[in-house]
Design a protein around this motif. Structure first.
Motif, PDB file in Angstrom:
ATOM      1  N   UNK A 172       0.830  -1.201   0.000  1.00  0.00           N
ATOM      2  CA  UNK A 172       0.000   0.000   0.000  1.00  0.00           C
ATOM      3  C   UNK A 172       0.864   1.251   0.000  1.00  0.00           C
ATOM      4  N   UNK A 173       1.958   1.190   0.754  1.00  0.00           N
ATOM      5  CA  UNK A 173       2.863   2.334   0.817  1.00  0.00           C
ATOM      6  C   UNK A 173       3.482   2.600  -0.550  1.00  0.00           C
ATOM      7  N   UNK A 174       3.884   1.530  -1.243  1.00  0.00           N
ATOM      8  CA  UNK A 174       4.447   1.687  -2.582  1.00  0.00           C
ATOM      9  C   UNK A 174       3.421   2.261  -3.563  1.00  0.00           C
ATOM     10  N   UNK A 175       2.148   1.999  -3.298  1.00  0.00           N
ATOM     11  CA  UNK A 175       1.074   2.421  -4.211  1.00  0.00           C
ATOM     12  C   UNK A 175       0.550   3.821  -3.919  1.00  0.00           C
ATOM     13  N   UNK A 176       1.137   4.518  -2.936  1.00  0.00           N
ATOM     14  CA  UNK A 176       0.684   5.883  -2.643  1.00  0.00           C
ATOM     15  C   UNK A 176       0.835   6.734  -3.902  1.00  0.00           C
ATOM     16  N   UNK A 177      -0.225   7.381  -4.285  1.00  0.00           N
ATOM     17  CA  UNK A 177      -0.231   8.131  -5.533  1.00  0.00           C
ATOM     18  C   UNK A 177       0.290   9.555  -5.339  1.00  0.00           C
ATOM     19  N   UNK A 178       0.767  10.143  -6.424  1.00  0.00           N
ATOM     20  CA  UNK A 178       1.181  11.535  -6.405  1.00  0.00           C
ATOM     21  C   UNK A 178      -0.052  12.430  -6.374  1.00  0.00           C
ATOM     22  N   UNK A 179       0.015  13.486  -5.600  1.00  0.00           N
ATOM     23  CA  UNK A 179      -1.113  14.412  -5.514  1.00  0.00           C
ATOM     24  C   UNK A 179      -0.751  15.787  -6.083  1.00  0.00           C
ATOM     25  N   UNK A 180       0.539  16.027  -6.263  1.00  0.00           N
ATOM     26  CA  UNK A 180       0.974  17.289  -6.851  1.00  0.00           C
ATOM     27  C   UNK A 180       1.048  17.148  -8.366  1.00  0.00           C
ATOM     28  N   UNK A 181       0.547  18.151  -9.046  1.00  0.00           N
ATOM     29  CA  UNK A 181       0.616  18.150 -10.507  1.00  0.00           C
ATOM     30  C   UNK A 181       2.031  18.528 -10.935  1.00  0.00           C
ATOM     31  N   UNK A 182       2.634  17.715 -11.789  1.00  0.00           N
ATOM     32  CA  UNK A 182       4.030  17.944 -12.186  1.00  0.00           C
ATOM     33  C   UNK A 182       4.118  18.011 -13.706  1.00  0.00           C
ATOM     34  N   UNK A 183       4.574  19.161 -14.186  1.00  0.00           N
ATOM     35  CA  UNK A 183       4.661  19.365 -15.625  1.00  0.00           C
ATOM     36  C   UNK A 183       5.973  18.878 -16.201  1.00  0.00           C
ATOM     37  N   UNK A 184       6.190  19.211 -17.467  1.00  0.00           N
ATOM     38  CA  UNK A 184       7.408  18.754 -18.150  1.00  0.00           C
ATOM     39  C   UNK A 184       8.160  19.880 -18.849  1.00  0.00           C
ATOM     40  N   UNK A 185       7.790  21.127 -18.546  1.00  0.00           N
ATOM     41  CA  UNK A 185       8.504  22.255 -19.156  1.00  0.00           C
ATOM     42  C   UNK A 185       9.831  22.475 -18.418  1.00  0.00           C
ATOM     43  N   UNK A 186      10.881  22.661 -19.179  1.00  0.00           N
ATOM     44  CA  UNK A 186      12.209  22.887 -18.596  1.00  0.00           C
ATOM     45  C   UNK A 186      12.300  24.297 -18.026  1.00  0.00           C
ATOM     46  N   UNK A 187      12.963  24.414 -16.865  1.00  0.00           N
ATOM     47  CA  UNK A 187      13.134  25.718 -16.231  1.00  0.00           C
ATOM     48  C   UNK A 187      14.605  25.926 -15.922  1.00  0.00           C
ATOM     49  N   UNK A 188      15.177  26.961 -16.501  1.00  0.00           N
ATOM     50  CA  UNK A 188      16.569  27.328 -16.229  1.00  0.00           C
ATOM     51  C   UNK A 188      16.630  28.837 -16.045  1.00  0.00           C
TER      52      UNK A 188
END
Length: 609
Positions: free
Chosen positions: A335-351
């Motif tokens: 169950x611990x391994x199956x904890x889902x992500x709740x934060x939305x994470x994009x794929x745009x690069x930031x520098x």
């Protein structure tokens, strides 16, 4: 029942994926070990039969030498397989535990503060108290496979004997065999099926009713940091009143049940074993006496194999229960391994380059930690530009730290959005966004590693850069007294020669760590909370020089820091109620002035206001 079975299968599949060789090696090891044991019985009993038949000594010697070679080869192969298996199992166990640790580090921060996840962590701990590690599954599976192979191997040896109709010259022999089978079944059922199930049931009941006891035992009694308060306030009796009378009384009762069940189980197992062992030899002897063709060696062979077969059958049902329970206890980790992500994470690069302009904007942001709770932040709109030195002030509980948590993407806003150069920060790669932040949290954490590693956040670090940060943070005097310099361990958790640092010294180390990162945005949440006014004045004077030209946010309810800031934002009840510079806000005679007048006396001795 179906859900438990499905979880157990998933646990077994996951464990197998960690090392696909272990389960096949267990099967090979079991086959070799059983073959070795059977070879000893077959060779020795065959030699007895040959001697009884007056076979030539040369022939007997050849058979004996061949048998010894076979047994030796099987023993060597078994020993090698076992050693190799132990190495792989231990490596897999460490890998499994590392995966649990890695998952804990990767879980989104809101999940770490989630009550259900906290209960799951407690469940994992309780399961581990009863030996729910991966090695317990390997052990149960190994015992299961070995007993299955033992049953099959010994059955192959004794089955032809019982299928020989010539030995049944009397009906009482049929009854004897039937009685033998019945005793075996009853013994197996009582000991393995009923008593073992009852024992596991009691253990499960204990797991969910002794949280306070285990918290006290592992987190309280041996924590040297809480030990001071326990002794000064003589809190032993308080702890005993909560733990001793209730939890220990319950534990005593439950352990009595376990002892009784285990005692009865051992007694039943002992009586059954005695009856079965005696019955085995009696049955074989009677059947052999009915057929004079059977030799002495054969009698010993069949009796030994039949006795081993029955004992393995008895253990087999125990193994099935054990492996089932072990896999079930792995469910909490699955169950611990199956904890889902709740934060939305994009794929745009930031520098963000050092000289690149940027702006962060809170656009009508509201937030609450739980849908059932009130909003902690209400319609916050504010813009922070490159190079700004901003102070966020307000009374405790006004929403300052929550504001920073959202800015650091520890949580996502409930409503509204946070923009970086006009782009919602959710759209950037999470790792890239983290690189632009350097934060000293109010409840910052130092690690029991070397000072240099703590400041750099890495085993590899630039010593000159570390020294510069130590100096800038005002830690040079304490650093000069550290005998191992940057390699001096903080605290004594991992190194008995580690040093204890005061709260103020720890905050300076945290500030040095923030400086070392050289991020685009520095955030200091109550950076001087553990310092006295004189030390606070000193550190803020340093920070004023350090942060020139850097985008910096101070969060504090102690207002002396604000004199160094170009902009002050005042929070109250989750809202922005005032905004301006120090002098302007004093002239408005609002909340800021009230807070300043209350605190200014503490700084009179440190600096002329």
């Amino acid at each position: 029942m179906k859900e438990k079975k499905s979880k157990s299968i998933n646990s077994l599949r996951y464990i197998h994926m960690l090392d696909r060789l272990i389960f096949p090696l267990i099967i090979v090891k079991s086959i070799v070990q059983v073959a070795s044991n059977l070879a000893i019985v077959l060779v020795s009993t065959n030699l007895i039969n040959q001697m009884e038949n007056n076979v030539e000594k040369a022939t007997i010697l050849k058979v004996a030498m061949l048998g010894v070679l076979i047994i030796f080869a099987l023993k060597v192969l078994g020993s090698f397989t076992n050693k190799y298996l132990v190495i792989r199992k231990n490596a897999c166990d460490r890998n499994y535990n590392f995966k649990v640790g890695d998952k804990a580090l990767e879980v989104d921060f809101p999940q770490l503060e989630n009550r259900k996840v906290d209960e799951l962590k407690q469940h994992i701990r309780e399961d581990n108290n009863w030996g729910a590690g991966i090695l317990s599954i390997y052990q149960a599976f190994e015992s299961l496979v070995q007993n299955v192979v033992t049953v099959i191997g010994n059955l192959v040896v004794v089955l032809p004997f019982f299928l020989n109709k010539g030995i049944y010259k009397s009906s009482y022999l049929y009854l004897l065999v039937i009685l033998f089978v019945v005793i075996t079944v009853i013994s197996v059922f009582i000991n393995s099926k009923y008593l073992k199930t009852y024992v596991y049931k009691v253990m499960d009941q204990m797991s969910h009713n002794v949280k306070l006891f285990f918290f006290f035992l592992f987190d309280g009694a041996f924590d040297y940091k809480s030990g001071k308060d326990v002794r000064i306030y003589q809190a032993q009796s308080l702890i005993d009143s909560h733990v001793g009378k209730g939890e220990l009384g319950y534990l005593k009762k439950q352990y009595s049940k376990l002892a009784l069940a285990s005692g009865i189980g051992s007694a039943v197992e002992g009586i059954g074993a005695a009856l079965l062992t005696g019955g085995t030899y009696l049955t074989i002897a009677l059947l052999a006496s009915a057929n004079s063709v059977i030799k002495i060696g054969s009698v010993i062979r069949y009796a030994s194999c039949l006795s081993t077969l029955v004992k393995s059958l008895n253990k087999l049902t125990e193994d099935i229960t054990s492996i089932s329970k072990s896999l079930e206890r792995q469910g909490s980790r699955m169950q611990f391994f199956d904890i889902e992500e709740v934060l939305e994470k994009g794929n745009e690069t930031l520098e963000l380059k050092a000289d690149e302009e940027f702006a962060i904007e809170f656009k009508d942001v509201s937030f609450r930690y739980d849908p059932t709770q009130e909003y902690v932040l209400n319609h916050i709109s504010v813009k922070i530009k490159k190079g700004d030195c901003t102070a966020i002030v307000g009374l405790n509980g006004s929403g300052k730290t929550t504001f920073i948590k959202l800015l650091c993407r520890l949580y996502d806003p409930t409503e509204g959005e946070i923009l970086l150069n006009g782009v919602n920060i959710k759209k950037y790669r999470y790792e890239d966004y983290m690189k632009i932040l350097s934060v000293v949290f109010q409840d910052f954490q130092l690690f029991s590693f070397g000072l240099g590693e703590n400041i750099a956040g890495s085993q590899l670090f630039d010593e000159d850069r570390v020294k510069s940060c130590i100096q800038e943070a005002g830690l040079e005097e304490r650093y000069s007294k550290m005998s191992k310099g940057m390699n001096t361990s903080l605290y004594r958790n991992l190194d008995e020669e580690g040093v204890e640092v005061s709260g103020g010294e720890a905050q300076k180390i945290a500030i040095a760590r923030a400086l070392y990162k050289q991020a685009s945005l520095m955030i200091l949440d109550e950076p001087t909370a553990a310092l006295d006014p004189v030390a606070e004045y000193d550190i803020y004077t340093r920070l004023n020089e350090i942060t020139k030209g850097r985008t910096t946010i101070f969060i504090s309810h102690r207002l002396y820091s604000c004199k160094f800031c170009e902009r002050i934002i005042v929070f109250q009840d989750g809202k922005i109620v005032e905004e301006g510079v120090h002098k302007e806000l004093l002239e408005r005679k609002g909340l800021y002035q009230d807070m300043w007048n209350t605190q200014v006396q503490y700084y009179m001795d440190a600096v002329m206001v």
